[in-house]
Write a protein that holds these residues in place. Structure first.
Motif, PDB file in Angstrom:
ATOM      1  N   HIS A 127     -37.129  18.067  16.747  1.00  0.00           N
ATOM      2  CA  HIS A 127     -36.545  18.337  18.066  1.00  0.00           C
ATOM      3  C   HIS A 127     -37.489  19.264  18.841  1.00  0.00           C
ATOM      4  CE1 HIS A 127     -32.669  16.637  16.760  1.00  0.00           C
ATOM      5  NE2 HIS A 127     -32.913  17.240  15.595  1.00  0.00           N
ATOM      6  N   HIS A 128     -37.638  18.996  20.131  1.00  0.00           N
ATOM      7  CA  HIS A 128     -38.662  19.705  20.912  1.00  0.00           C
ATOM      8  C   HIS A 128     -38.107  20.177  22.252  1.00  0.00           C
ATOM      9  CE1 HIS A 128     -42.321  19.442  23.749  1.00  0.00           C
ATOM     10  NE2 HIS A 128     -42.439  20.568  23.068  1.00  0.00           N
ATOM     11  N   SER A 129     -38.435  21.414  22.613  1.00  0.00           N
ATOM     12  CA  SER A 129     -38.187  21.942  23.962  1.00  0.00           C
ATOM     13  C   SER A 129     -39.431  22.711  24.392  1.00  0.00           C
ATOM     14  CB  SER A 129     -36.978  22.882  23.984  1.00  0.00           C
ATOM     15  OG  SER A 129     -35.773  22.172  23.839  1.00  0.00           O
ATOM     16  N   TYR A 130     -39.653  22.748  25.691  1.00  0.00           N
ATOM     17  CA  TYR A 130     -40.783  23.555  26.170  1.00  0.00           C
ATOM     18  C   TYR A 130     -40.417  24.202  27.500  1.00  0.00           C
ATOM     19  CZ  TYR A 130     -42.272  20.101  29.706  1.00  0.00           C
ATOM     20  OH  TYR A 130     -42.345  19.278  30.800  1.00  0.00           O
ATOM     21  N   ASP A 138     -42.400  24.950  38.303  1.00  0.00           N
ATOM     22  CA  ASP A 138     -41.488  23.947  37.744  1.00  0.00           C
ATOM     23  C   ASP A 138     -41.388  24.219  36.246  1.00  0.00           C
ATOM     24  OD1 ASP A 138     -40.004  21.720  37.058  1.00  0.00           O
ATOM     25  OD2 ASP A 138     -41.714  20.331  37.190  1.00  0.00           O
ATOM     26  N   LEU A 139     -40.604  25.227  35.886  1.00  0.00           N
ATOM     27  CA  LEU A 139     -40.626  25.775  34.532  1.00  0.00           C
ATOM     28  C   LEU A 139     -40.248  24.763  33.466  1.00  0.00           C
ATOM     29  CD1 LEU A 139     -38.979  29.270  35.231  1.00  0.00           C
ATOM     30  CD2 LEU A 139     -41.403  28.676  35.204  1.00  0.00           C
ATOM     31  N   ASP A 140     -39.266  23.901  33.764  1.00  0.00           N
ATOM     32  CA  ASP A 140     -38.830  22.948  32.745  1.00  0.00           C
ATOM     33  C   ASP A 140     -39.597  21.631  32.801  1.00  0.00           C
ATOM     34  OD1 ASP A 140     -37.805  21.757  35.015  1.00  0.00           O
ATOM     35  OD2 ASP A 140     -35.702  22.082  34.490  1.00  0.00           O
ATOM     36  N   GLY A 141     -40.522  21.508  33.782  1.00  0.00           N
ATOM     37  CA  GLY A 141     -41.398  20.348  33.840  1.00  0.00           C
ATOM     38  C   GLY A 141     -40.725  19.040  34.193  1.00  0.00           C
ATOM     39  N   CYS A 156     -38.247  22.184  16.364  1.00  0.00           N
ATOM     40  CA  CYS A 156     -37.294  22.534  15.301  1.00  0.00           C
ATOM     41  C   CYS A 156     -36.994  21.301  14.463  1.00  0.00           C
ATOM     42  CB  CYS A 156     -35.993  23.080  15.895  1.00  0.00           C
ATOM     43  SG  CYS A 156     -36.201  24.636  16.783  1.00  0.00           S
ATOM     44  N   GLU A 157     -36.947  21.504  13.146  1.00  0.00           N
ATOM     45  CA  GLU A 157     -36.814  20.350  12.259  1.00  0.00           C
ATOM     46  C   GLU A 157     -35.411  19.753  12.281  1.00  0.00           C
ATOM     47  OE1 GLU A 157     -38.150  19.089   7.745  1.00  0.00           O
ATOM     48  OE2 GLU A 157     -37.663  21.187   8.165  1.00  0.00           O
ATOM     49  N   VAL A 158     -34.346  20.600  12.326  1.00  0.00           N
ATOM     50  CA  VAL A 158     -32.996  20.048  12.134  1.00  0.00           C
ATOM     51  C   VAL A 158     -32.047  20.272  13.304  1.00  0.00           C
ATOM     52  CG1 VAL A 158     -33.207  20.317   9.634  1.00  0.00           C
ATOM     53  CG2 VAL A 158     -32.130  22.135  10.972  1.00  0.00           C
ATOM     54  N   THR A 159     -32.475  20.938  14.354  1.00  0.00           N
ATOM     55  CA  THR A 159     -31.556  21.203  15.464  1.00  0.00           C
ATOM     56  C   THR A 159     -32.313  21.237  16.781  1.00  0.00           C
ATOM     57  OG1 THR A 159     -29.761  22.662  16.234  1.00  0.00           O
ATOM     58  CG2 THR A 159     -31.747  23.729  15.372  1.00  0.00           C
ATOM     59  N   PRO A 208     -33.452  22.969  19.980  1.00  0.00           N
ATOM     60  CA  PRO A 208     -33.525  24.321  20.546  1.00  0.00           C
ATOM     61  C   PRO A 208     -33.231  24.308  22.048  1.00  0.00           C
ATOM     62  CG  PRO A 208     -35.731  23.440  20.280  1.00  0.00           C
ATOM     63  CD  PRO A 208     -34.788  22.409  19.721  1.00  0.00           C
ATOM     64  N   SER A 209     -32.673  25.406  22.518  1.00  0.00           N
ATOM     65  CA  SER A 209     -32.399  25.567  23.950  1.00  0.00           C
ATOM     66  C   SER A 209     -33.120  26.812  24.439  1.00  0.00           C
ATOM     67  CB  SER A 209     -30.890  25.708  24.184  1.00  0.00           C
ATOM     68  OG  SER A 209     -30.617  26.082  25.526  1.00  0.00           O
TER      69      SER A 209
END
Length: 618
Positions: free
Chosen positions: A256-259, A403-406, A496-499, A501-502
């Motif tokens: 799971h990916h957030s940036y 544009d922080l969240d892209g 994150c491997e199993v959840t 992220p926010s």
């Protein structure tokens, strides 16, 4: 920045600090002596070629100010530029109603007693008596301005000659740099999180560091000083010989990916500010965390100049209050421009605190810039105003940064981070609704085109006057050639491997206390303390990371101490302090970051050689 450019910048900054010392020591016996009155501040600024107005003095000497030190003085000089001869002539020319090159006593009196900081008639008479060089009742203001500037330059030259000739003055220290000097000129900018770094503007030094002929004179020479010193010598290998210690997890593409994006800004006082962020993890999980400079280059053969700026991300667990927060980890390893941490984080909420040492992101000399700034607006064939191609490219890059969240759109929250940075104000929901009626929006968010339209409207409202546009651009780190030189965009990636992220940005007034706490803890937890000989209550922590060396001074005594720091024997090193020799005042029972050190040329080995010495109380 190339090695040659770094060396040239070092020479320019060295000359600046020598001039600062010469001016300071023309008024005070030592650069460790504090400025204790508004009158002293005025006098020492005049010695440095400034002509401070009442407003300028009030900006730096507020009712709460009790003292300023040498380093505060240096920061003021960076903000308050010298008054040039042509500026003085232009000011007098406005009083010259006949446009004949002369000002009569009555014209001068009318101007000085009715405009700006009003003077008394007696003060005007005194000025005219001094300025009426030909004693003909008229002031030749061009000649007067020439003599005034010439006199200032002669005073500065005399101060430099006195400094060079007086061996005792040459032994005086560069300053008593305290951790958080008063920053009255930046009070409105305190809405951004300012990095807890030494206040001096970072300066890349040549690999020979300071000039050799200053080595013997800059060290305290008393027997007491030698008994109270501590020497550290660390040799670091070049980055080209290192392998990445943290390999990318296998199957990372499935995690799971957030940036989130952000930007480091170099403030007028030399500090670095940035947004801070909050991370929420619903479950305990393995995490792969990175931060790196964000390239905005549109050409593969011309990379963004800030890609060599060091970045780091500190993680703290969020307690009920910020004071309850605990340091967890930071991105300690490096893979090219990317700084990395891998490990397991428990479910919960965390603060993400971006950091840059200030060794690479620093004030640059403006001498080489063209006197003519880039055009921002022009008139089309139909006589309408429009933004130039160069400005549109810069605004497009600015949009990319904020544009922080892209997602290609600016929310009200994202736009307000931009507004607070550039104007100090926020756009409320009613004003946002007006924007929606006038500019291109999608899903109640401003598009890139709408952002262009908004800036064009501002230029049109000013009849093409670019002054407000320049205020915006300079606040975002651009110079008058539209080069991004005082900012470093970055991107944070969380896998994150199993959840899932926010991550979300915190308010801009989140402050630097938390980052200071994390930075100090990251250093003291990874290295042992060494006491200065003869001072069992003063300790030095020296952290040796893969790519950075940092030190903390801990004063556990009940009185302040002044620690003289000498890096002159270091090689291929640049310090966040901007100087190789300086002094640090550490209050009683306080820890303080002393300095950060990075290599100038990462492809070469570098040697950190530092001697810390307690100075006797004066």
């Amino acid at each position: 920045m190339s090695f040659q450019e770094s060396s040239r910048a070092a020479d320019e900054d060295e000359a600046f600090y020598v001039q600062c010392r010469a001016s300071y020591l023309s008024v005070f016996r030592s650069s460790l002596t504090n400025i204790t009155s508004r009158q002293q501040l005025c006098r020492v600024l005049q010695q440095a070629g400034r002509n401070p107005s009442h407003a300028t003095l009030n900006k730096y000497w507020t009712p709460r100010t009790s003292k300023l030190n040498f380093d505060d003085f240096c920061e003021i000089l960076k903000c308050e530029k010298k008054t040039e001869e042509n500026e003085l002539v232009r000011a007098f020319k406005k009083m010259d109603v006949n446009n004949d090159g002369y000002i009569t006593h009555s014209e001068l009196e009318k101007a000085l007693t009715t405009r700006g900081e009003k003077m008394t008639t007696e003060e005007v008479n005194a000025i005219f008596t001094l300025a009426d060089i030909n004693k003909d009742g008229k002031l030749d203001y061009s000649e007067f301005c020439r003599l005034l500037v010439s006199t200032v330059e002669q005073c500065q030259m005399a101060a430099l000659e006195r400094l060079e000739a007086d061996a005792k003055l040459k032994r005086q220290n560069f300053g008593s740099q305290s951790y958080s000097p008063p920053k009255p000129s930046v009070s409105s900018a305190a809405q951004t999180a300012t990095h807890p770094q030494p206040p001096e503007t970072a300066r890349a030094e040549s690999d020979t560091t300071l000039k050799k002929d200053s080595r013997s004179s800059s060290r305290p020479s008393s027997a007491r000083s030698r008994r109270s010193s501590l020497s550290n010598s660390i040799t670091m290998t070049s980055s080209s010989t290192k392998t990445n210690k943290i390999p990318e997890p296998s199957g990372l593409q499935e995690w799971h990916h957030s940036y989130m994006k952000g930007c480091f800004f170099l403030e007028d006082d030399g500090s670095i500010s940035s947004l801070q962020y909050q991370l929420h993890l619903p479950q305990t999980t393995s995490v792969y965390l990175t931060i790196q400079p964000l390239s905005l280059s549109h050409r593969a053969d011309k990379p963004s100049s800030w890609m060599t700026v060091d970045t780091s991300l500190f993680v703290m667990s969020a307690g009920e209050t910020k004071e309850d927060s605990m340091f967890v980890c930071f991105t300690e390893s490096k893979d090219k421009e990317k700084y990395v941490w891998k490990g397991e984080l428990n479910a919960g909420t965390y603060y993400l605190l971006p950091f840059s040492s200030g060794c690479k992101l620093k004030k640059r000399s403006r001498k080489s810039l063209s006197n003519k700034p880039v055009e921002l607006v022009y008139k089309t064939d139909t006589g309408e105003l429009d933004l130039t191609r160069e400005l549109r490219e810069v605004l497009s890059d600015t949009f990319e940064v904020i544009d922080l969240d892209g997602n290609g759109l600016l929310s009200l929250e994202e736009y307000n981070f931009f507004e607070l940075r550039t104007s100090g104000e926020k756009c409320d929901k009613d004003a946002w609704a007006v924007c929606k009626e006038n500019f291109d929006m999608r899903k109640n968010q401003l598009t890139r085109q709408g952002f262009m339209e908004l800036n064009l409207m501002e230029a049109t409202e000013k009849d093409g006057d670019p002054a407000d546009l320049w205020v915006t651009l300079e606040a975002m780190g651009y110079n008058q050639m539209l080069e991004l030189v005082e900012a470093c965009p970055f991107q944070i990636d969380i896998h994150c491997e199993v959840t899932q992220p926010s991550i979300q940005p915190l308010s801009m007034d989140s402050g630097s206390k938390l980052l200071n706490q994390a930075l100090q803890k990251s250093i003291t937890a990874r290295t042992g303390a060494k006491s200065l000989r003869g001072h069992d209550n003063v300790f030095i922590y020296t952290y040796r990371g893969e790519h950075r060396i940092s030190s903390v001074i801990a004063n556990k005594s009940n009185q302040k101490v002044t620690v003289h720091v000498n890096n002159e024997q270091s090689r291929n090193c640049c310090s966040s302090r901007g100087m190789s020799v300086f002094a640090v005042e550490v209050p009683a029972r306080t820890k303080m970051v002393c300095q950060h050190i990075l290599p100038i040329n990462e492809k070469q080995d570098w040697t950190y050689n530092c001697v810390e010495t307690i100075l006797p109380c004066t």
